[in-house]
Design a protein around this motif. Structure first.
Motif, PDB file in Angstrom:
ATOM      1  N   SER A 156      96.369 -29.495 -36.410  1.00  0.00           N
ATOM      2  CA  SER A 156      96.431 -30.651 -35.502  1.00  0.00           C
ATOM      3  C   SER A 156      96.421 -31.966 -36.286  1.00  0.00           C
ATOM      4  CB  SER A 156      95.257 -30.607 -34.524  1.00  0.00           C
ATOM      5  OG  SER A 156      95.291 -31.725 -33.667  1.00  0.00           O
ATOM      6  N   ILE A 157      95.525 -32.030 -37.260  1.00  0.00           N
ATOM      7  CA  ILE A 157      95.442 -33.241 -38.109  1.00  0.00           C
ATOM      8  C   ILE A 157      96.726 -33.411 -38.919  1.00  0.00           C
ATOM      9  CG2 ILE A 157      94.259 -34.305 -40.087  1.00  0.00           C
ATOM     10  CD1 ILE A 157      92.641 -34.529 -37.582  1.00  0.00           C
ATOM     11  N   LEU A 158      97.294 -32.278 -39.411  1.00  0.00           N
ATOM     12  CA  LEU A 158      98.539 -32.340 -40.189  1.00  0.00           C
ATOM     13  C   LEU A 158      99.662 -32.950 -39.350  1.00  0.00           C
ATOM     14  CD1 LEU A 158      99.862 -31.490 -42.933  1.00  0.00           C
ATOM     15  CD2 LEU A 158     100.591 -29.400 -41.765  1.00  0.00           C
ATOM     16  N   CYS A 159      99.781 -32.490 -38.116  1.00  0.00           N
ATOM     17  CA  CYS A 159     100.823 -33.030 -37.219  1.00  0.00           C
ATOM     18  C   CYS A 159     100.553 -34.506 -36.909  1.00  0.00           C
ATOM     19  CB  CYS A 159     100.881 -32.218 -35.921  1.00  0.00           C
ATOM     20  SG  CYS A 159     101.597 -30.571 -36.163  1.00  0.00           S
ATOM     21  N   TYR A 160      99.278 -34.858 -36.741  1.00  0.00           N
ATOM     22  CA  TYR A 160      98.934 -36.274 -36.504  1.00  0.00           C
ATOM     23  C   TYR A 160      99.381 -37.130 -37.701  1.00  0.00           C
ATOM     24  CZ  TYR A 160      96.170 -40.545 -36.166  1.00  0.00           C
ATOM     25  OH  TYR A 160      95.777 -41.861 -36.127  1.00  0.00           O
ATOM     26  N   LEU A 179     103.155 -36.155 -32.675  1.00  0.00           N
ATOM     27  CA  LEU A 179     101.907 -36.520 -31.989  1.00  0.00           C
ATOM     28  C   LEU A 179     101.675 -35.635 -30.769  1.00  0.00           C
ATOM     29  CD1 LEU A 179     102.289 -40.397 -32.311  1.00  0.00           C
ATOM     30  CD2 LEU A 179     100.586 -38.993 -33.474  1.00  0.00           C
ATOM     31  N   SER A 180     102.766 -35.283 -30.087  1.00  0.00           N
ATOM     32  CA  SER A 180     102.634 -34.343 -28.948  1.00  0.00           C
ATOM     33  C   SER A 180     102.172 -32.984 -29.452  1.00  0.00           C
ATOM     34  CB  SER A 180     103.977 -34.197 -28.231  1.00  0.00           C
ATOM     35  OG  SER A 180     104.378 -35.438 -27.697  1.00  0.00           O
ATOM     36  N   GLN A 181     102.763 -32.532 -30.573  1.00  0.00           N
ATOM     37  CA  GLN A 181     102.341 -31.259 -31.176  1.00  0.00           C
ATOM     38  C   GLN A 181     100.863 -31.293 -31.551  1.00  0.00           C
ATOM     39  OE1 GLN A 181     104.127 -28.214 -32.036  1.00  0.00           O
ATOM     40  NE2 GLN A 181     105.382 -29.090 -30.393  1.00  0.00           N
ATOM     41  N   SER A 182     100.446 -32.412 -32.143  1.00  0.00           N
ATOM     42  CA  SER A 182      99.040 -32.551 -32.547  1.00  0.00           C
ATOM     43  C   SER A 182      98.122 -32.398 -31.346  1.00  0.00           C
ATOM     44  CB  SER A 182      98.822 -33.912 -33.212  1.00  0.00           C
ATOM     45  OG  SER A 182      97.471 -34.096 -33.538  1.00  0.00           O
ATOM     46  N   TYR A 183      98.500 -33.080 -30.241  1.00  0.00           N
ATOM     47  CA  TYR A 183      97.665 -33.012 -29.018  1.00  0.00           C
ATOM     48  C   TYR A 183      97.657 -31.596 -28.455  1.00  0.00           C
ATOM     49  CZ  TYR A 183      96.091 -33.816 -24.238  1.00  0.00           C
ATOM     50  OH  TYR A 183      95.406 -33.748 -23.044  1.00  0.00           O
ATOM     51  N   ASP A 184      98.856 -30.957 -28.372  1.00  0.00           N
ATOM     52  CA  ASP A 184      98.957 -29.600 -27.820  1.00  0.00           C
ATOM     53  C   ASP A 184      98.170 -28.596 -28.661  1.00  0.00           C
ATOM     54  OD1 ASP A 184     100.530 -30.575 -25.813  1.00  0.00           O
ATOM     55  OD2 ASP A 184     102.441 -29.991 -26.749  1.00  0.00           O
ATOM     56  N   ILE A 194      89.874 -30.642 -32.585  1.00  0.00           N
ATOM     57  CA  ILE A 194      89.579 -31.841 -33.384  1.00  0.00           C
ATOM     58  C   ILE A 194      88.605 -32.790 -32.675  1.00  0.00           C
ATOM     59  CG2 ILE A 194      91.728 -31.866 -34.694  1.00  0.00           C
ATOM     60  CD1 ILE A 194      92.905 -33.781 -32.672  1.00  0.00           C
ATOM     61  N   GLY A 195      88.287 -32.507 -31.435  1.00  0.00           N
ATOM     62  CA  GLY A 195      87.330 -33.341 -30.710  1.00  0.00           C
ATOM     63  C   GLY A 195      88.019 -34.352 -29.810  1.00  0.00           C
ATOM     64  N   LYS A 196      87.333 -34.763 -28.766  1.00  0.00           N
ATOM     65  CA  LYS A 196      87.915 -35.658 -27.757  1.00  0.00           C
ATOM     66  C   LYS A 196      88.268 -37.036 -28.332  1.00  0.00           C
ATOM     67  CE  LYS A 196      85.924 -33.610 -23.601  1.00  0.00           C
ATOM     68  NZ  LYS A 196      87.223 -33.359 -22.959  1.00  0.00           N
ATOM     69  N   GLU A 197      87.423 -37.561 -29.196  1.00  0.00           N
ATOM     70  CA  GLU A 197      87.701 -38.892 -29.769  1.00  0.00           C
ATOM     71  C   GLU A 197      89.015 -38.889 -30.544  1.00  0.00           C
ATOM     72  OE1 GLU A 197      84.608 -40.710 -32.012  1.00  0.00           O
ATOM     73  OE2 GLU A 197      83.124 -40.511 -30.415  1.00  0.00           O
ATOM     74  N   MET A 198      89.197 -37.801 -31.338  1.00  0.00           N
ATOM     75  CA  MET A 198      90.425 -37.716 -32.131  1.00  0.00           C
ATOM     76  C   MET A 198      91.628 -37.472 -31.238  1.00  0.00           C
ATOM     77  SD  MET A 198      91.537 -38.075 -35.146  1.00  0.00           S
ATOM     78  CE  MET A 198      93.209 -37.946 -35.753  1.00  0.00           C
ATOM     79  N   GLN A 199      91.449 -36.637 -30.199  1.00  0.00           N
ATOM     80  CA  GLN A 199      92.535 -36.384 -29.255  1.00  0.00           C
ATOM     81  C   GLN A 199      92.971 -37.690 -28.580  1.00  0.00           C
ATOM     82  OE1 GLN A 199      94.142 -33.665 -29.654  1.00  0.00           O
ATOM     83  NE2 GLN A 199      93.640 -32.294 -27.955  1.00  0.00           N
ATOM     84  N   ALA A 200      91.968 -38.507 -28.202  1.00  0.00           N
ATOM     85  CA  ALA A 200      92.273 -39.803 -27.570  1.00  0.00           C
ATOM     86  C   ALA A 200      93.037 -40.701 -28.546  1.00  0.00           C
ATOM     87  CB  ALA A 200      90.987 -40.487 -27.118  1.00  0.00           C
ATOM     88  N   LYS A 201      92.646 -40.655 -29.815  1.00  0.00           N
ATOM     89  CA  LYS A 201      93.320 -41.458 -30.842  1.00  0.00           C
ATOM     90  C   LYS A 201      94.781 -41.041 -30.981  1.00  0.00           C
ATOM     91  CE  LYS A 201      92.687 -42.910 -35.648  1.00  0.00           C
ATOM     92  NZ  LYS A 201      91.890 -42.725 -36.897  1.00  0.00           N
TER      93      LYS A 201
END
Length: 847
Positions: A156-160, A179-184, A194-201
């Motif tokens: 997830s972080i890699l895609c971000y 970014l969509s891949q990271s969220y999915d 990755i946690g809600k804070e990171m997902q929101a970011k």
């Protein structure tokens, strides 16, 4: 085995040295590259499991090293090698398996390495701009995630990171995918998310990407992403972005108010609220922005920064041309300032800037009264007798307004205040100067210019500690000169231009100033010359000379200035050359000044191309300068050091002139040009009066000249005996040569012949001497015989000259008689009697 051991040692050495910061990342990557290649060379036909695993690890780490230092293309080969070895390892493990359970265990073991290699391949592909390959690698990683859920966060972080990288490169479509891949991926396994804070970011950046990509086309996606982000984690940045998107999309005031209401309950900083208000105001949402601004003070009542809200309110009112309401707010702040509600210093500074900007705008529009109104608001925050450099600047600005309004008394008062606060400022001196010019106080204006000049010098030498720009002084002096000229105060303008020409670095501006200065001084010099006020003429002429010298010096320096072209330099040189020439001609009644300007004109000629016209100008300047030097030398009755200096100076000019004349003669026919004769005569006079030991050798070449004229020789003879020169031998030789030339004429000019002979007899036969050598008498006798021959053959011989010859011959005979030389006496007296026969009306008187 030795190569393999060496490769492993090299690998370990690189790791150790990198840890100790001996080698950098790129050097480490290079060392790993070598070690990995060496290990590859040692591989046998059927390597053991340990060797394969080591090769997989080394290939992956080498590839990752190249990716990290920005050389992803070098990583691909090692990643392919790692993939090939993973297949070998899996085949080897399957071969030695006892059942299905073993195979599953081996597959899980291999998939962990496969996941890593695929993720590295994705990194390499993104770095090289290969979106399709990166997408395929990440999809395979996602498939493996079911078996490796712990890697969810990593992928997830890699895609971000891919999303951030492509967003920064403005590749919005790719960024939105990553970014969509990271969220999915982040939602696939909540345990390893990755946690809600990171997902929101991630979602906020996704919304920003849609917003910047094409807000109109992707509005729904941007709003959906930001709403999801705000649901995941409430953060002011999320709501701020939502308002931005709504404003960009042209949403209604109600929708925007609803969005604002969503985060009014959140904890947020005053600056964040102010930025939100600014955003609303910038987008023309006046009512929403003002309502929001009104709600903010309640939340920050105890904040010392509360004044920022009022400041923003004023700024908004001014932007919307509501000056009256803005003035009311400012007046409220002024009242609060004196009733214990002062603004913080930095906020007050911002208010001053705002007030000055508004005043400056009115000043530019020539609304000077209105500008003063805004400056007075600023003054209100200063206490009486306060000393502050900004207050001095404020007073100077107010003085400028009063100048334009012709309110001299108020302008003077403002300048006095500026002097009190900042007396050593060049701007204050300039304000004092303007007052002096307005009041026609020349002395005070000149004094102010002198002070400005001194401050400009300090600035140019880096001694000014006030941080004034180096060009400020020259700009103000230029303006001072302009103001003086507009007010017909030439004396003041001259002083300003003098200082200006000393400090200007821009050569184009410099020569414009110098030319203006020359014109001004010229008008004064000529006016006073007409009035014959010689003392003043000298003073102004010296200043004019200094200006010309400064121009010559700066022209010489300009050769190193790239911005000042050769053509420009030539134009300027021609201008000064011509003006100097005209001045020299104007000063024909003042030899010293005349000579000085001719020399200056010659010096400026040296900056011009050596064409025929310029060479003629150079030659003429030097000839004239030499002529003036000789004339001034002649006027000194008694020999002196100064006289010798003048003759030496003339000789130097002549030597240079001769070199120029040689070149000039190659450019055309100068048969009728008298330069050769003038050079000869001037040089002879200078050398003879300097008692130059080389004079005789110099004259040797002269006697040999076939084209020399009798007149020239007669002048040489005259100069040879003109004090302080005394060269009788040269004089006689010149006269003899001249006499010979006269005699060679087809028809002898008796008048010219008589004058030349007269001079020759005079120099050869001194009056009153009785003890003369026989050879001398014989020489003179021959001259008398020549004279008698000509007298006998023409009727045009001047009678007075015949009379003179008769008397000189008779007296010579008498002198011989007195010393008992009767034979010689009879010869000379008889000679005199022969001339008697040729006298006309005077004959009877002497018979």
């Amino acid at each position: 085995m030795q190569v393999e051991e060496g490769a492993v040692s090299l690998w370990n050495w690189a790791v150790a040295k990198h840890t100790g910061a001996v080698v950098n990342d790129e050097q480490k990557a290079k060392l790993r590259f070598v070690a990995c290649r060496l290990i590859g060379l040692c591989e046998g036909a059927d390597p053991p499991e340990g060797t394969i695993r080591r090769q997989i690890l080394m290939s992956m780490k080498t590839a990752k090293g190249w990716i990290d230092v920005g050389k992803a293309d070098l990583a691909d080969g090692f990643l392919e090698n790692a993939m090939s070895n993973i297949e070998k390892l899996y085949a080897k493990l399957r071969k030695g398996s006892d059942g299905e359970a073993d195979i599953q265990e081996h597959r899980a073991d291999v998939e962990s390495n496969l996941f890593k290699v695929l993720s590295y391949q994705a990194e390499s592909a993104v770095a090289q701009g290969d979106f399709q390959k990166a997408m395929g690698c990440v999809q395979r990683c996602k498939d493996i995630l079911m078996k490796l859920p712990k890697e969810t966060c990593y992928l997830s972080i890699l895609c971000y990171n891919f999303g951030v990288e492509t967003y920064e490169c403005k590749r919005y479509e790719e960024s939105s995918f990553w970014l969509s891949q990271s969220y999915d991926i982040g939602k696939m396994d909540t345990k390893y998310s990755i946690g809600k804070e990171m997902q929101a970011k991630v979602l906020r950046l996704l919304a920003t990407t849609y917003f910047e990509w094409d807000c109109t086309l992707h509005l729904d996606r941007a709003l959906k992403a930001i709403n999801l982000a705000n649901q995941e984690n409430t953060h002011p940045a999320g709501f701020f972005l939502k308002v931005k998107i709504l404003l960009k999309s042209g949403a209604s005031d109600e929708d925007i108010k609803a969005a604002l209401a969503e985060f009014l309950h959140l904890e947020m900083s005053l600056d964040f609220c102010l930025n939100t208000a600014k955003l609303l105001l910038e987008h023309g949402r006046e009512s929403v922005g003002l309502d929001f601004l009104k709600s903010v003070p309640e939340r920050f009542e105890s904040s010392p920064d509360l004044g920022k809200i009022t400041l923003l309110h004023i700024e908004f009112l001014l932007q919307n041309k509501r000056e009256l309401l803005a003035k009311q707010k400012i007046e409220e702040i002024i009242i609060g300032h004196y009733t214990g509600k002062q603004l913080l210093p930095e906020t007050l500074d911002q208010l001053h800037i705002m007030l000055w900007d508004r005043a400056a705008k009115h000043y530019e529009e020539k609304s000077y009264t209105e500008a003063l109104h805004w400056y007075n608001y600023s003054v209100s925050f200063y206490t009486p007798r306060q000393i502050d450099q900004n207050l001095a600047k404020l007073q100077r600005n107010m003085a400028s307004c009063y100048f334009h309004l012709k309110q001299v008394d108020k302008a003077k008062e403002a300048v006095r205040e500026a002097e009190r606060c900042d007396p050593n400022s060049i701007f204050t001196k300039f304000s004092v100067y303007k007052i002096a010019v307005m009041e026609n106080d020349t002395n005070k204006a000149v004094e102010a210019v002198i002070e400005m000049g001194k401050l400009t010098e300090k600035t140019s030498q880096g001694e000014d500690k006030l941080g004034v720009d180096k060009n400020t002084g020259t700009n103000l002096l230029s303006l001072a000169a302009q103001i003086a000229l507009e007010n017909d105060q030439q004396t003041v303008a001259i002083k300003a231009l003098e200082y200006l020409s000393e400090h200007l670095q821009d050569y184009q501006q410099l020569f414009a100033a110098l030319k203006c200065l020359v014109r001004l001084m010229l008008s004064k010099v000529m006016a006073e010359k007409e009035e014959k006020r010689l003392g003043n003429v000298s003073e102004h002429t010296n200043a004019l000379n200094n200006t010309f010298s400064a121009a010559h010096k700066r022209l010489a320096e300009s050769f190193t200035e790239e911005k000042f072209s050769g053509d420009r330099r030539i134009l300027e040189a021609h201008w000064f050359r011509k003006v100097a020439w005209n001045l020299a001609v104007q000063f024909k009644d003042s030899p010293e000044k005349m000579r000085g300007f001719f020399v200056l004109s010659f010096k400026f000629c040296q900056f011009c191309p050596s064409d025929k016209a310029v060479l003629i100008a150079q030659k003429t300047c030097l000839l004239m300068a030499a002529a003036v030097d000789l004339e001034m030398g002649r006027q000194r009755v008694t020999p002196s050091e100064q006289q010798m200096e003048l003759f030496s100076q003339a000789l130097q000019h002549l030597q240079t002139c001769k070199e120029i004349w040689k070149v000039l003669k190659l450019t055309g026919d100068f048969a009728k040009d008298p330069t050769d004769t003038l050079l000869l005569l001037y040089e002879f006079e200078a050398r003879s009066k300097l008692n130059d030991p080389s004079l005789h050798s110099f004259m040797e070449s002269v006697w040999e000249q076939p084209q020399i004229e009798a007149k020239t020789l007669e002048i040489i003879a005259s100069l040879a005996m003109e004090p302080p020169a005394r060269y009788p031998v040269l004089c006689k030789k010149a006269l003899r040569s001249a006499l010979s030339l006269h005699r060679k004429q087809t028809v002898i000019d008796a008048v010219k012949f008589s004058k030349c002979l007269h001079s020759l007899i005079n120099i050869s036969l001194p009056t009153g001497l009785t003890d003369l050598e026989t050879c001398v008498l014989q020489e003179v006798w021959d001259y008398f015989q020549d004279a008698l021959s000509v007298v006998s053959s023409t009727n045009s011989y001047p009678e007075m000259e015949i009379l003179w010859l008769m008397i000189r011959a008779w007296n010579t005979g008498i002198f011989q008689y007195t010393v008992g030389k009767y034979k010689e006496a009879e010869q000379w007296c008889g000679l005199g009697m022969r001339f008697l026969h040729h006298l006309g009306s005077l004959k009877k008187s002497y018979e």
